[in-house]
Write a protein that holds these residues in place. Structure first.
Motif: not given
Length: 219
Positions: A107-113
């Motif tokens: 699946p496509m990946k997401i990050s949040n920081g």
């Protein structure tokens, strides 16, 4: 980065879309535009892009997903509808908060920081889906890195942490409890900025992170 024109065909949305974008480009660069004008530009852009998506369904969503790939720093947010009721609109975002999207994986990946300089103090990792019909991004995080230490997250824990830290809407917790995923209704994404309405009702503007300044988002 994909940037299409209307190919010379006259319509009533491309010119006003560009007008809204020009103000938002200046906003992302200077953080000096009047917040009320920024809000109006985001609201207008949302309506106009819905019109463009309806008129050009075969290209607009696909272009948006392609352009979404990369890292984005949050510049401006109205806050969730819930937060607006409590304390009014939140405008220019004071912290270095970045979202990252990798559309090349399945699946496509997401990050949040949240960053101090180039160092991610707190960072979530997960996956996302993109609905081509309405440009809706549904996501969830299953991992968090705190000061360099990686911790696996049970379902829904990221939404709880985000709500507590006011990095996300409390509505995300409700969605998880009802076996749904948090979401953004994406408005636009191009070589400079991205815009969206969050699941909590707030509008937001991000600035693309220049490649030389990016930190590694995905492992």
């Amino acid at each position: 980065i994909i940037n299409r024109s209307s190919g010379g065909t006259a319509n009533d949305y491309d010119a006003p879309i560009q007008e809204s974008l020009e103000l938002l480009y200046r906003t992302a660069e200077t953080k000096a535009e009047d917040p009320d004008e920024v809000f109006l530009a985001l609201s207008d852009l949302e309506k106009l892009m819905k019109k463009k998506r309806k008129a050009e369904p075969s290209t607009t969503p696909a272009d948006m997903l392609a352009n979404l790939d990369g890292n984005w720093r949050l510049v401006f947010t109205t806050g969730t509808a819930e937060k607006q009721k409590k304390s009014g609109k939140v405008n220019y975002f004071p912290l270095n908060a970045q979202q990252g999207f990798d559309t090349s994986t399945n699946p496509m990946k997401i990050s949040n920081g949240i960053y101090l300089g180039d160092f991610a103090v707190l960072k979530f990792f997960g996956d996302f889906d993109f609905n081509q019909s309405n440009c809706k991004v549904e996501f969830d995080f299953d991992e968090i890195v705190v000061l360099g230490f990686k911790i696996a997250l049970p379902k829904g824990k990221a939404a709880e942490i985000g709500s507590t830290l006011e990095l996300g809407s409390s509505n995300n917790v409700d969605l998880i409890e009802n076996d749904k995923r948090p979401f953004f209704n994406w408005i636009s994404a191009d070589e400079q900025i991205a815009t969206a309405r969050g699941g909590g009702g707030g509008l937001a503007l991000w600035k693309r992170v220049v490649e030389d300044d990016e930190v590694e988002d995905f492992e």
